[in-house]
Design an enzyme around this catalytic site. Structure first.
Site, PDB file in Angstrom:
ATOM      1  N   ASP A   1       0.915  -1.270  -0.139  1.00 50.72           N
ATOM      2  CA  ASP A   1       0.035  -0.069  -0.018  1.00 50.72           C
ATOM      3  C   ASP A   1       0.602   1.222  -0.088  1.00 50.72           C
ATOM      4  O   ASP A   1       0.537   2.408  -0.413  1.00 50.72           O
ATOM      5  CB  ASP A   1      -0.845   0.069   1.125  1.00 50.72           C
ATOM      6  CG  ASP A   1      -0.268   0.291   2.452  1.00 50.72           C
ATOM      7  OD1 ASP A   1       0.725  -0.598   2.868  1.00 50.72           O
ATOM      8  OD2 ASP A   1      -0.609   1.233   3.098  1.00 50.72           O
TER       9      ASP A   1
ATOM     10  N   ASP B   1       5.555   0.317   3.436  1.00 52.39           N
ATOM     11  CA  ASP B   1       5.919  -0.768   4.235  1.00 52.39           C
ATOM     12  C   ASP B   1       5.519  -2.036   3.373  1.00 52.39           C
ATOM     13  O   ASP B   1       5.432  -1.975   2.097  1.00 52.39           O
ATOM     14  CB  ASP B   1       4.890  -0.841   5.340  1.00 52.39           C
ATOM     15  CG  ASP B   1       3.501  -0.487   4.870  1.00 52.39           C
ATOM     16  OD1 ASP B   1       3.042  -0.797   3.809  1.00 52.39           O
ATOM     17  OD2 ASP B   1       2.848  -0.277   5.843  1.00 52.39           O
TER      18      ASP B   1
ATOM     19  N   TYR C   1      -5.808   1.082   8.870  1.00 50.09           N
ATOM     20  CA  TYR C   1      -6.840   1.356   8.008  1.00 50.09           C
ATOM     21  C   TYR C   1      -8.280   1.262   8.699  1.00 50.09           C
ATOM     22  O   TYR C   1      -8.925   0.463   8.073  1.00 50.09           O
ATOM     23  CB  TYR C   1      -6.637   0.711   6.731  1.00 50.09           C
ATOM     24  CG  TYR C   1      -5.506   1.254   5.921  1.00 50.09           C
ATOM     25  CD1 TYR C   1      -5.772   2.292   5.193  1.00 50.09           C
ATOM     26  CD2 TYR C   1      -4.408   0.536   5.826  1.00 50.09           C
ATOM     27  CE1 TYR C   1      -4.417   2.629   4.453  1.00 50.09           C
ATOM     28  CE2 TYR C   1      -3.071   1.096   5.147  1.00 50.09           C
ATOM     29  CZ  TYR C   1      -3.238   2.162   4.493  1.00 50.09           C
ATOM     30  OH  TYR C   1      -2.268   2.717   3.821  1.00 50.09           O
TER      31      TYR C   1
ATOM     32  N   GLU D   1       5.911   9.910   3.167  1.00 49.02           N
ATOM     33  CA  GLU D   1       5.392   8.429   2.884  1.00 49.02           C
ATOM     34  C   GLU D   1       4.625   8.470   1.375  1.00 49.02           C
ATOM     35  O   GLU D   1       3.693   9.129   1.658  1.00 49.02           O
ATOM     36  CB  GLU D   1       4.889   7.729   3.571  1.00 49.02           C
ATOM     37  CG  GLU D   1       4.649   6.293   3.430  1.00 49.02           C
ATOM     38  CD  GLU D   1       4.227   5.482   4.727  1.00 49.02           C
ATOM     39  OE1 GLU D   1       4.296   4.155   4.462  1.00 49.02           O
ATOM     40  OE2 GLU D   1       3.652   5.911   5.534  1.00 49.02           O
TER      41      GLU D   1
END
Length: 602
Positions: A72, A75, A224, A469
């Site tokens: 995603d 990571d 999430y 990120e």
């Protein structure tokens, strides 16, 4: 001699003094980014050559093949909900702007990006009422700093089922597969039918066995969390299935459940992997404007909420608007704000096209808005992302000369496995690479990072994960907007800009007082202003500066505190013709000058 008389106050954003960003390079880079996010066995056509195969046994412990899909963000976890949203947005981008992608030579790459996701979803949905929704977990993954080729962290897989439901996850995956089925309808019809079959089953599963996925897959909750619940995903899936099938049962579901599932009740200021209501409302509006709806009254209620979202982005609601940084970037929250910018930009872009095609305008509390202003707002956000901002920073890696060099991304920040296959241990990665002061050894081209704070400040540091990120759902909506902007910009690729000093002869301005009257002891004057195009070329765009104005103006679009431009429906003024507008004013005439103009060269 023809004259253009314009009598509506419309808005169009300012013509930027800076050169337009390279939308084509950004489009190509955005699609390349997805190849750097791939999990599984990489194909021979892999262009992000610094990546190698990874996670080749995902799901094997549970007796299922879950190899593939996307990581995603920075990571190495495969989270189903944001992955599905990403594929939905990539598919919507192709459905709206596939022709623009084709003209840019990128339609094939867009389809490949979608199929990499849908191939995985087919594996993850082996039974009608079972869907694998996550591989790996955030806690163990975040404890290590390893490139995906070296992972030693848990690859446990998690699923939803009848007894442990997850309507939001199943609904979003249904939407993704339904939208993708349209993408492949003509180029791969058998694959399209497979996707559609999965989408139908997943929607039935989501609706029949209701529950939040993060109650079932608890390890996802910290990363999430489904704050909006699953009502929005049920509506979202139903509308995408209607688009894919033209089956009125799906549209009737969205109409009959519009109120109780919140589709016509929630007035939104954000659109994201979690909160789909604005997307639902825009999709319903498209159906309405194209004359495909059966219950006009309910669809208009959806349209009203879609308009609220657009007006909030434009800061034309009373009270509830999307904030902006001093440099003009839409700002929602500190963590990965760019996800909200890219998704809102996509909705503004498609909505402006829907308005344009239906010859309608947006009605905001703060005034009426033309399609042009909405599209220009979306463009301004993309331009900011690509470097037209106070820092002069492009927040898309590899695009422009000044972009983030230290992203919060494990694979990008550790030397490529192909260059040095030496094993990078879990904690050793933090010691050697996480704190590495130099730039990333692998330039993750197309990565759209989280972006600056509310004051346009940005720290290029991989420790600063809020800002540094990148994520797939940042980039998914950007693909469509960039394709649209590239397609639009090629229309005007032969433009000529003139300096303001030349405008006196090429665009002379004349003002005439046409009326005057008294009211409550005050004297008022009506002025008519004519701007003549003396150039041998067609006037494509103009920016007028009007100083000293103390009354209303008709016939121009306000684009700044003292600047004005064409209204949305006026595209050009031929040579030797006039732009005419009027204003009411107290005292001597206002000072009207041309500050910028673009001509279409012969």
């Amino acid at each position: 001699m023809g004259t253009f008389f314009i009598f509506l106050v419309l808005a169009l954003s300012a013509i930027h003094a800076n050169a337009s960003p390279d939308y084509l390079a950004a489009l190509r880079s955005s699609l390349l980014f997805f190849e750097g996010q791939r999990s599984g066995r990489l194909p021979a056509s892999q262009r992000a050559t610094w990546r190698s195969h990874s996670a080749l046994k995902d799901g094997f412990e549970q007796g299922v093949n879950l190899v593939g899909g996307y990581y995603d963000a920075g990571d190495n976890v495969k989270f189903g909900l944001p992955m599905a949203f990403t594929i939905t947005m990539l598919s919507w981008s192709v459905l709206e702007y596939g022709r623009d992608m084709a003209s840019a030579g990128e339609l094939g790459h867009a389809r490949e990006a979608i199929k990499w996701g849908t191939d995985y979803f087919i594996k993850a949905h082996p039974e009608p009422n079972l869907l694998w929704g996550e591989v790996g977990d955030g806690d163990s993954d975040h404890y290590c700093w390893q490139r995906p080729e070296d992972m030693t962290t848990s690859r446990q897989a998690y699923h939803i089922s009848e007894s442990s439901p997850g309507s939001d996850l199943a609904g979003e995956t249904a939407a993704a597969m339904a939208a993708a089925s349209i993408v492949f309808r003509h180029t791969n019809p058998s694959y399209s039918q497979v996707l559609l079959s999965h989408a139908k089953q997943l929607f039935t599963f989501a609706d029949t066995h209701r529950g939040r996925y993060d109650s079932t897959i608890a390890v996802a909750r910290k990363y999430y969390r489904s704050e909006s619940g699953f009502d929005d995903e049920l509506l979202w899936a139903a509308l995408w299935l209607f688009e894919a099938t033209a089956d009125n049962n799906y549209l009737n579901y969205a109409i009959q459940n519009a109120h109780n599932l919140g589709g016509t009740g929630w007035a939104m200021t954000e659109f994201s992997w979690d909160v789909k209501y604005a997307g639902v409302q825009v999709l319903a509006t498209k159906i309405l404007l194209e004359g495909r709806g059966s219950n006009i009254q309910v669809l208009k209620q959806y349209q009203s909420q879609a308009a609220f979202f657009m007006c909030a982005c434009l800061q034309k609601n009373y009270g509830k608007n999307v904030a902006r940084t001093p440099g003009g970037l839409m700002y929602t929250r500190a963590w990965n704000n760019m996800q909200y910018v890219s998704s809102a930009s996509f909705l503004m872009t498609v909505y402006s096209d829907y308005l344009q095609k239906s010859h309608q305008r947006l009605q905001c509390a703060g005034g009426q808005v033309g399609a042009g202003e909405l599209f220009s707002m979306a463009r301004s956000q993309v331009d900011y992302i690509l470097g037209n901002n106070p820092r002069g920073t492009s927040y898309m890696v590899g695009v422009g000369s000044n972009y983030p060099r230290r992203t919060h991304h494990r694979a990008a920040s550790i030397v490529s496995y192909k260059k040095d296959p030496s094993f990078v241990a879990c904690r050793k990665g933090y010691q050697t690479w996480y704190s590495y002061s130099s730039g990333d050894p692998n330039v993750h081209v197309g990565a759209l990072v989280g972006g600056p704070d509310e004051n346009d400040n940005y720290a290029d540091d991989r420790v600063n994960f809020d800002q540094s990120e990148p994520t797939t759902y940042n980039s998914g909506p950007m693909v469509g907007v960039l394709a649209r902007l590239h397609g639009s910009s090629t229309t005007y690729s032969n433009q000529l800009s003139i300096p303001a000093s030349d405008s006196v002869s090429m665009l002379p301005i004349s003002q005439t007082m046409t009326n005057s009257w008294s009211s409550n002891g005050e004297k008022y004057y009506r002025y008519q202003v004519s701007v003549k195009n003396n150039s041998p070329n067609t006037l494509q765009a103009i920016q007028l500066t009007i100083e000293g104005l103390k009354g209303p103006l008709w016939g121009l679009s306000k684009s700044g505190p003292t600047t004005y431009a064409f209204p949305s429906w006026l595209k050009a003024i031929p040579t030797q013709q006039n732009l005419v507008f009027v204003y009411i004013h107290q005292g001597p005439e206002a000072n009207v000058t041309v500050s910028d103009a673009n001509f279409l060269m012969k």
